[in-house]
Design a protein around this motif. Structure first.
Motif, PDB file in Angstrom:
ATOM      1  N   CYS A  29       0.866  -1.190   0.000  1.00 56.89           N
ATOM      2  CA  CYS A  29       0.000   0.000   0.000  1.00 56.89           C
ATOM      3  C   CYS A  29       0.900   1.236   0.000  1.00 56.89           C
ATOM      4  O   CYS A  29       1.538   1.553   1.015  1.00 56.89           O
ATOM      5  CB  CYS A  29      -0.920  -0.003   1.215  1.00 56.89           C
ATOM      6  N   LEU A  30       0.938   1.926  -1.114  1.00 52.86           N
ATOM      7  CA  LEU A  30       1.933   2.980  -1.311  1.00 52.86           C
ATOM      8  C   LEU A  30       1.719   4.178  -0.405  1.00 52.86           C
ATOM      9  O   LEU A  30       2.678   4.841   0.005  1.00 52.86           O
ATOM     10  CB  LEU A  30       1.920   3.420  -2.778  1.00 52.86           C
ATOM     11  N   GLY A  34      -3.805   1.678   3.677  1.00 56.55           N
ATOM     12  CA  GLY A  34      -4.517   0.416   3.592  1.00 56.55           C
ATOM     13  C   GLY A  34      -5.287   0.204   2.311  1.00 56.55           C
ATOM     14  O   GLY A  34      -6.020  -0.790   2.180  1.00 56.55           O
ATOM     15  N   MET A  35      -5.131   1.102   1.349  1.00 59.32           N
ATOM     16  CA  MET A  35      -5.904   1.017   0.109  1.00 59.32           C
ATOM     17  C   MET A  35      -5.266   0.045  -0.888  1.00 59.32           C
ATOM     18  O   MET A  35      -4.060   0.083  -1.116  1.00 59.32           O
ATOM     19  CB  MET A  35      -6.016   2.396  -0.544  1.00 59.32           C
ATOM     20  N   ALA A  36      -6.105  -0.775  -1.514  1.00 59.73           N
ATOM     21  CA  ALA A  36      -5.628  -1.668  -2.573  1.00 59.73           C
ATOM     22  C   ALA A  36      -5.218  -0.859  -3.798  1.00 59.73           C
ATOM     23  O   ALA A  36      -5.851   0.143  -4.135  1.00 59.73           O
ATOM     24  CB  ALA A  36      -6.721  -2.662  -2.947  1.00 59.73           C
ATOM     25  N   GLY A  37      -4.151  -1.302  -4.452  1.00 60.80           N
ATOM     26  CA  GLY A  37      -3.650  -0.589  -5.626  1.00 60.80           C
ATOM     27  C   GLY A  37      -3.443  -1.513  -6.798  1.00 60.80           C
ATOM     28  O   GLY A  37      -3.876  -2.672  -6.803  1.00 60.80           O
ATOM     29  N   ASP A  38      -2.760  -1.001  -7.814  1.00 69.27           N
ATOM     30  CA  ASP A  38      -2.550  -1.770  -9.036  1.00 69.27           C
ATOM     31  C   ASP A  38      -1.797  -3.069  -8.772  1.00 69.27           C
ATOM     32  O   ASP A  38      -2.074  -4.100  -9.399  1.00 69.27           O
ATOM     33  CB  ASP A  38      -1.782  -0.924 -10.063  1.00 69.27           C
ATOM     34  N   HIS A  40      -1.895  -5.040  -6.202  1.00 68.01           N
ATOM     35  CA  HIS A  40      -2.796  -6.061  -5.675  1.00 68.01           C
ATOM     36  C   HIS A  40      -3.701  -6.611  -6.775  1.00 68.01           C
ATOM     37  O   HIS A  40      -3.935  -7.823  -6.846  1.00 68.01           O
ATOM     38  CB  HIS A  40      -3.647  -5.472  -4.540  1.00 68.01           C
ATOM     39  N   ARG A  41      -4.185  -5.741  -7.643  1.00 68.88           N
ATOM     40  CA  ARG A  41      -5.070  -6.199  -8.709  1.00 68.88           C
ATOM     41  C   ARG A  41      -4.350  -7.157  -9.666  1.00 68.88           C
ATOM     42  O   ARG A  41      -4.877  -8.207 -10.032  1.00 68.88           O
ATOM     43  CB  ARG A  41      -5.655  -4.996  -9.461  1.00 68.88           C
ATOM     44  N   PRO A  70       3.043  -0.413   7.986  1.00 70.70           N
ATOM     45  CA  PRO A  70       2.219   0.663   7.430  1.00 70.70           C
ATOM     46  C   PRO A  70       1.776   0.403   5.991  1.00 70.70           C
ATOM     47  O   PRO A  70       0.875   1.087   5.498  1.00 70.70           O
ATOM     48  CB  PRO A  70       3.145   1.887   7.502  1.00 70.70           C
ATOM     49  N   GLN A  71       2.385  -0.555   5.327  1.00 64.74           N
ATOM     50  CA  GLN A  71       2.044  -0.843   3.933  1.00 64.74           C
ATOM     51  C   GLN A  71       1.000  -1.958   3.784  1.00 64.74           C
ATOM     52  O   GLN A  71       0.690  -2.372   2.672  1.00 64.74           O
ATOM     53  CB  GLN A  71       3.305  -1.235   3.153  1.00 64.74           C
ATOM     54  N   ASP A  72       0.430  -2.413   4.901  1.00 60.12           N
ATOM     55  CA  ASP A  72      -0.552  -3.493   4.842  1.00 60.12           C
ATOM     56  C   ASP A  72      -1.894  -3.030   4.296  1.00 60.12           C
ATOM     57  O   ASP A  72      -2.302  -1.879   4.493  1.00 60.12           O
ATOM     58  CB  ASP A  72      -0.783  -4.067   6.242  1.00 60.12           C
ATOM     59  N   LEU A  73      -2.602  -3.975   3.664  1.00 58.89           N
ATOM     60  CA  LEU A  73      -3.985  -3.727   3.279  1.00 58.89           C
ATOM     61  C   LEU A  73      -4.850  -3.522   4.519  1.00 58.89           C
ATOM     62  O   LEU A  73      -4.598  -4.106   5.579  1.00 58.89           O
ATOM     63  CB  LEU A  73      -4.547  -4.921   2.498  1.00 58.89           C
TER      64      LEU A  73
END
Length: 340
Positions: A29-30, A34-38, A40-41, A70-73
Motif C-alpha cells: 500500500c503505497l 490500507g488502500m488496494a492498488g494496481d 494487488h489487482r 504501514p504498507q498493509d492492506l
C-alpha cells in the motif's frame, strides 16, 4: 480426474478445484492508508488466470494499529471497500472464488504508536513492548472483526478467513506462552479461546458464507501449543460454525523450525481426524503428486500454496500435466496448449 482438480463444495460455495492461494502479505500500500492498488489487482488476478480455485487475500487489518506494517492492506473503513471490490471482480472474471484473511497483528505490529496484546510481553528484543488490552479494547476489537466482515461482504468476497496464526493477536490469546492474563481471557484453554470465540460468534451472526480459521498448530517451544491441544479448540470452532481449519505453524515466539516437504501436513491430519473438521494443508507443497497424495489419503481437504504460487502463478497447469488431467486455459492462452 485427479482429486486435486475435482470441484469442492464447502457450505454454499463450490470451488472448481482444491487449489487455494494462501494469504501472503504484499506490503504494497503505497500511501500507508490500507488502500488496494494496481499491484494487488495484478498480483491476485494473475493467480486466478493461473487456475487456482480460491484466492485468499493477504492479512487485511481490521484496525489501523492492527497492521503488521504501514504498507498493509486495510478493511477498517468503508473507503476500503471499492478497492477490494475491484480485486474480487477480477478474480471472479477468471473463474476463481475470492477470500480475504481478516487480521490484527497484536504485539508484532510495526506501526507507530502503542501496540496491543493480551499481555505486556514483547515478541523479542527487537520489538516494542505492547500494552495489555483492557476488556473494553477487547470488545472494540471483536466489533472491528465483525464490521470488517460486513465490508468484506459488500466488497464481493465469497469466503472469510480469521487469522489466528503466526504470532498475531488472536494467536497471542490462544497460547499460554504469550497470554499471562488472570481474568476471563487467560488461564485455562477455554479462557484463552474466549477472544476467538467471541470473534467467530460475531462474524457468524452476520456472515452466511464459508468461514475458515488459520492457526499455528505448533509453537515449537516448551509449554506452547501443539496440534493435539488445538484439536480441542477445533472442536469448539466446528460447533460455532467454522467450516475449515487452515493449519500452519510457528511464529508465535522466536523458535527454530526445521521445515521439509509437507512438514505441516501431519498437523492438518491430526486436527482433521481428532476434531472431525475439514482442514487445509500448507507448507512446502510443491508438486501435483504431493498434493494429490494428501487429498487421496484424507490428510486434508484443501491444498493451500504460498511461495510456490509466488514462483509460478500457473502452477495448476503444471500440476495438471503431472496428474494427467486436462484443464481448460483462458481462451486467450489456448494457442499455447496446441502442440503442432
Amino acid at each position: 480426474m485427479a482429486m486435486l482438480f475435482e470441484p469442492y463444495t464447502i457450505r454454499n460455495l463450490t470451488l472448481k478445484n482444491r487449489i487455494a492461494m494462501a494469504p501472503m502479505c504484499m506490503y504494497s500500500c503505497l500511501e500507508e492508508d490500507g488502500m488496494a492498488g494496481d499491484w494487488h489487482r495484478v498480483h491476485y488476478a494473475s493467480r486466478a488466470v493461473g487456475q487456482a480455485g480460491l484466492i485468499i487475500l493477504e492479512a487485511t487489518a481490521v484496525q489501523p494499529q492492527g497492521r503488521i506494517s504501514p504498507q498493509d492492506l486495510g478493511i477498517w473503513g468503508d473507503d476500503h471497500i471499492e478497492g477490494l471490490r475491484s480485486i474480487t471482480s477480477l478474480i471472479h472474471q477468471h473463474g476463481a472464488a475470492a477470500g480475504i484473511q481478516l487480521a490484527h497483528a497484536g504485539r508484532k505490529s510495526e506501526v507507530e504508536g502503542p501496540i496491543q496484546a493480551p499481555s505486556a510481553i514483547a515478541f523479542s528484543n527487537d520489538y516494542q513492548t505492547p500494552v495489555e488490552m483492557s476488556r473494553e479494547e477487547i470488545r472494540e476489537t471483536v466489533l472491528a472483526f465483525v464490521e470488517a466482515s460486513k465490508r468484506a461482504d459488500k466488497a464481493g468476497f465469497d469466503l472469510l478467513e480469521i487469522h489466528a496464526a503466526h504470532g498475531y493477536l488472536i494467536n497471542e490469546f490462544l497460547s499460554p506462552l504469550s497470554n499471562r492474563r488472570t481474568d476471563e481471557y487467560g488461564g485455562s484453554a477455554e479462557n484463552r479461546y474466549r477472544f476467538l470465540r467471541e470473534i467467530i460468534d460475531g462474524v457468524r451472526a452476520i456472515w452466511q458464507g464459508p468461514l475458515f480459521v488459520r492457526i499455528s498448530a505448533e509453537d515449537y517451544s516448551e509449554g506452547g501449543m501443539t496440534a493435539e491441544l488445538y484439536t480441542e479448540m477445533a472442536v469448539w470452532m466446528k460447533e460455532q460454525g467454522v467450516d475449515l481449519v487452515d493449519v500452519s505453524s510457528g511464529a508465535l515466539v522466536p523458535a527454530p523450525i526445521h521445515p521439509y516437504p509437507g512438514y505441516q501436513v501431519p498437523f492438518a491430519e491430526t486436527i482433521r481426524q481428532g476434531a472431525a473438521i475439514q482442514t487445509g494443508a500448507v507448507g512446502l507443497i510443491t508438486n501435483g503428486m504431493q498434493a494429490e497424495e494428501i487429498l487421496q489419503n484424507k490428510r486434508a481437504d484443501l491444498i493451500l500454496l504460498g511461495r510456490e504460487l509466488l514462483r509460478d502463478p500457473y502452477w495448476p497447469y503444471r500440476a495438471a500435466r503431472e496428474l494427467h488431467t486436462e484443464i481448460d486455459p483462458p481462451v486467450q492462452y489456448s494457442r499455447g496448449w496446441t502442440y503442432k
